[in-house]
Write a protein that holds these residues in place. Sequence first.
Motif, PDB file in Angstrom:
ATOM      1  N   UNK B  88       0.594 -68.158  23.826  1.00 27.44           N
ATOM      2  CA  UNK B  88       1.368 -69.461  23.902  1.00 27.44           C
ATOM      3  C   UNK B  88       0.427 -70.421  22.988  1.00 27.44           C
ATOM      4  N   UNK B  89      -0.878 -70.397  23.178  1.00 28.60           N
ATOM      5  CA  UNK B  89      -1.852 -71.366  22.373  1.00 28.60           C
ATOM      6  C   UNK B  89      -1.708 -70.969  20.964  1.00 28.60           C
ATOM      7  N   UNK B  90      -1.581 -69.742  20.488  1.00 29.64           N
ATOM      8  CA  UNK B  90      -1.532 -69.356  19.045  1.00 29.64           C
ATOM      9  C   UNK B  90      -0.247 -69.782  18.612  1.00 29.64           C
ATOM     10  N   UNK B  92       1.596 -72.344  19.696  1.00 27.02           N
ATOM     11  CA  UNK B  92       1.857 -73.646  19.651  1.00 27.02           C
ATOM     12  C   UNK B  92       1.806 -74.359  18.277  1.00 27.02           C
ATOM     13  N   UNK B  93       0.898 -73.872  17.564  1.00 30.68           N
ATOM     14  CA  UNK B  93       0.950 -74.744  16.275  1.00 30.68           C
ATOM     15  C   UNK B  93       1.278 -73.458  14.854  1.00 30.68           C
ATOM     16  N   UNK B 121       7.888 -71.040  25.006  1.00 25.64           N
ATOM     17  CA  UNK B 121       6.582 -71.987  24.757  1.00 25.64           C
ATOM     18  C   UNK B 121       6.959 -73.449  25.416  1.00 25.64           C
ATOM     19  N   UNK B 123       5.359 -75.864  24.386  1.00 20.10           N
ATOM     20  CA  UNK B 123       4.911 -77.092  23.335  1.00 20.10           C
ATOM     21  C   UNK B 123       5.858 -77.641  22.784  1.00 20.10           C
TER      22      UNK B 123
END
Lengths: 426, 665, 160
Positions: B88-90, B92-93, B121, B123
């Motif tokens: 999810x972090x990867x 996000x952007x 996500x 985000x």
Amino acid sequence: MPEKRLLFKNIDVPGIDGIEIYEQHGGYQSLRKAVLDMTPDAVLQEVMTSNLRGRGGAGFPTGRKWSFLPKDGRTRYLVCNGDESEPGTCKDQEIIYRIPHLLIEGVLTSAYAIGAEDAFIYLRGEFKTGYRILERAIAEARAKGYVGDNVLGSGRRVEITLYLGAGAYICGEETALLESLEGKRGNPRLKPPFPATAGLYSMPTVVNNVETLSAIVPILQMGGAEYAKLGTERSAGTKLFSVSGNVRRPGNYEVELGKVTLRELLYDIAGGPPEGHEFKAAIPGGSSVPFLTPEKFDTPLDYESLQAAGTMLGSGGVIVLDERACIVGSTLRLMEFYRHESCGKCTPCREGTMWLNQVLQRIESGEGRPGDLETLADLCSNIDGQTFCPLGDAAIGALASGLRLFHDEYEAHITKGGCPLGEVVR
Amino acid sequence: MINLTIDGREVQVEPGTLILDAAKQAGIEIPVFCYHPRMDPVAACRMCLVRIEKMPKLQPACATPVAEGMVVHTDTDEVRKSHAGVLEFLLANHPLDCPICDKGGECELQDNSIRYGPNLTRFADHKRHLDKARALGPIVELDQERCIQCMRCVRFMQDVAGDPVLTLHDRGGHAVVDVAEGRTFDSIFSGNTIEICPVGALTSRPFRFKARPWDLDEVESVCPHCPVGCNIRLSLRHGEVKRILSRDNEEIDWGWLCDRGRFGYGFLHEGQRLTEPMVRRGEQLVAVSWSEAIAALETGMKGRVGALGGGRSSLEAQYLMRRWMQEKLGSQNVDHRVLPLTTAIAPGPVGRIDDVNDADLVLALDAELIEEAPVFGLRLRRFERKGLRIVSIGQRTDLLDMPHEDVHTDDVAKTLAQIAQGQGEIGDAFLKATKVLMVWSGRGQDVAAAIEAAVKARPGETYTMVVGGLANSFGAQAVGLVPGEGGLDARGMLEAAGKGELDGLFLLADDLDEFPDHDLVAAALNRLPFLAVAAVVPSALTERADVVLPLAAWAESDGHFVNMEGRAQRFYSGATRPSGVYDDWQIMAQLVGVDWSQEETEAAVRAELPALFEAHRREGGPQPKGGYEPAAHAAVKASIYHKGVTPDPFLRSLVPQAELAGRAE
Amino acid sequence: MNAENLAKAKELLHRFPKKSSALIPMLHLVEDEFGYIPEAEVQVVADLMGVTPAYVEGVLTFYTLFHRQPTGKYLIQVCRGLSCQLNGADELSRFLYDELGVQRNGTTPDGLFTVEEVECIALCKDAPAVQINLDFYPNMTKEQLRSFLDKAAKEVRSGA
Ligand SMILES: Cc1cc2nc3c(=O)[nH]c(=O)nc-3n(C[C@H](O)[C@H](O)[C@H](O)COP(=O)(O)O)c2cc1C
Ligand code: SF4
Ligand code: FES
């Protein structure tokens, strides 16, 4: 219980930054004692006995750290961590700028103890003046025979090299510091190997904080056993606390560990909240640790008690907020710091701090959405314990506890579309 | 052996094994991004975190070695949450422009997301906007938004290639991979970064938008460009080579290729090819049938004749060429050494690439690895970093920019002789070393003699490899493409031709441009009554020829190359050949007069040179450790194509069966 | 680099047990001389160090005290650490932006002043703190800042 000054004993003596005055006040006696009367092992034993724990944040027993150096004949290095970048912490700065010889004596004595011929003092880039002060002090010490090829005629060589960082909080983390000292990007290294086996230039290395190494001087002066009697059994000796924020007498105060409560430090020593205000919360160990609310201000200042209270002693940087300070704004400010300082090597820290920052920013500016707080808390849990180095954990220390302790204040920002306190912080 | 438990399964592995690899051995897959089997672990992406009992935090499986009694969990709620969290972090952007991303289908981010990712996500803020689709140079295109900062590319350039022209700029969430301001991505190894980038951040400009990976057919092959013999696979679409990837061989290339190997296929489908046999009629070369061309060749190659080349040809063709010359034409004038090469097979025991792994000393004799054997240079570099001592002797000292000692000398033979006598510190080290590997350009009879003497002077293991040849120079020499009794070598043949003492010359796949003495070549071509050239592409030489035979390129044909360590490696045809061209060995078989398939030809060579085909020629040599199959790459669909696509040998269709029967031995 | 700094840079190559350590001090020399790290100097440093320009850029862009764009003669860095923020740091930076007519990280057109907001500079007990060309100015007030600006401007004018 007032201050108990060991490191700061002579800090107010005019001219103590010069070697003559420093010597007149007992300076360099510890080094003399160590080099002329003691074996390196005896010095190490003294430090073991003292129960000194590292003052850089993690609180690791210093004597044990030294004893990890392998006895394999390889070159060893001592590195003094003078990166002091933890928000709320400014104690090392005061040692460096005002009693530089205390640090130099501590470094020389410690280098002798661990058998390092080369010691490095890594200073954060902003300490440019501190660099010059130490440079001059080292020159003075060299003229007196304390530094160089033949320390006090003992035949032992100890050289001190200064190194100036260039703006990066992460370089306070010991392995990132070593990378930086080797002229690289300040990314933390994979451990193991630990610096004790492969540190600077892959050689066995001890990294210690400025305050830790300075404390070696009084320890040798009074003897490890005497030092260990100060403080509590597991938190021995004295510790510098930097008090800052909304407080009447901000400053660095040296107290016996465990003998003073946070309340006593904040009220009796630092003068309490500014006129007409009251404390709302404090972060006792630099910006990386959870908040304490006033109900818990009676916690004694030592490693164990603070941990039991749900926070940490950390670097001893106490940031205190009064009722005017907005917790959302404050945690946003801290998150901006960590986002700015994340080295970017690992995913949760790099992306997590950016994401948390954006959500907090929105909430703070009144554009929070339902569900944001749950997301914040869950993102914190996805960072917690999962990052490459402790910076990730540090980044969520205040926020995660803020969400718990001041949930209503975050909630109010969302429901009211902005800060209920008006514009105080930010 | 270490015993541990992973997800309840008992696993036994070598000490020092990483949890990731132990799990793999037990058939348990742990997702990764930053980990690459050919580079040191950095444990940065945090994709591979697992729970190890008795440890306070989740640990990276990619960097944690096993320990006795360890109990590992890779599939608990906690671990799954961690996997989903990292993804999810990867994401996000991440720009999520998969539909137009060249990596689609073989993207590790896609693959891991499907298996381990969160379904949606949370985000909902501003994505980072960075440079997209920027050419870093002629080969590599960078999309900074897609980069997940695994640093594989940067680490490759820094740690493997030793040429840090890529770095991370800035830090934290602003960090981007880039070259230096105003520079281009200038490295002969740049293509590797495309292959190891787990996402579509670094893509191939030549391959850009050419095909979707799942539409590609894959064929096992061997790189034809130098004597290292890196293992490659051809990715084909409608019979055209669209790209070349590595086929990680533990004993040879470790998954790396140089850009010459990776991108040196343009000549197959672009530009001119020879597609018809041609015969000179007066001033003109005219297209003729194969039978006419063969007949013309046989007519022309009468009297005092010779044959040159074959260093780039299949082992099968080389073998048949020697038999043709010696048995059919009765000539001993055969030589593969069109290059300035004294020998392709070192005197004394022949070294193996794996010898680098445990040698104490490497002597590079007159060698220029960056030109001659680039990927072998990477192996040397790797062990140099681990303390291997490398001494370069000669004037050509470009050893791939790796740290080494230089002994500058005009007289390599003499210097080596001194070292072999134990002179100087290097001589001392040479005699004391347990294992010495010499890598040599293959030039100079005197050096050959010095090597032979040096090998004898040492008590321990001493091996030599010749790096200065072509992809199959070793094979050429092994099958005997060297002058027989009283025969002429390359120079001898050219001199004879120049004096009008040669009646016919046959050239297989090589260009005389590579012969160092250009005047001699010109004089020879001037007087030569008959020149036949078998080649893939037209050249000044084919224009001068009296008979031209068009060859299928290596990607279109079958056979073996023998690399500089004497290892015969099979390559398979995959690319569709222009109609009218044939495998080099098919043509040579026709000339010899045998009706053999590739397998039959191979069997004949095997019978004559079994040693070339043994996997491990030396007792006690290092054993293969078991290759690594990168998760994102489709399994190799090898060897199905060569069967269907290979046309019948032309002789079956062109030459009357009766004639054939008469010729067969 | 000027001749003096070049000599210092060469001396740095031998100051540390390993040459690699010389890179950051060398970049400090460049930053001090130019107020930033010009692209041409990246090459000079790379050559001295025996590394690629990309490597040098990778290192220098990691650290915030190295600038890639020119900065003013006076680099005014207002600490925005939490302790300073609680003590009015924002007002100081807003004052500077208004007074000098620049934005964050901006430089005045005359090249005299650059204003940055920086993370905690370890002067928390002396909040709000400012550093100008890395000299510490504790307990700053707008009045003190104004007089600094006036004095600096005057000095430069009279010097020029
Ligand atoms: C993100 C991060 C920042 C740190 N910053 C500092 C610092 O500025 N100064 C310091 O002495 N230690 C800092 N540390 C702790 C060091 O890694 C290390 O533990 C310490 O220098 C050891 O010295 P000590 O044993 O004397 O405390 C930091 C650690 C982390 C993870
Ligand atoms: S460009 Fe690719 S290989 Fe390089 S760091 Fe980014 S994701 Fe990794
Ligand atoms: S694969 Fe293990 S941390 Fe990246």
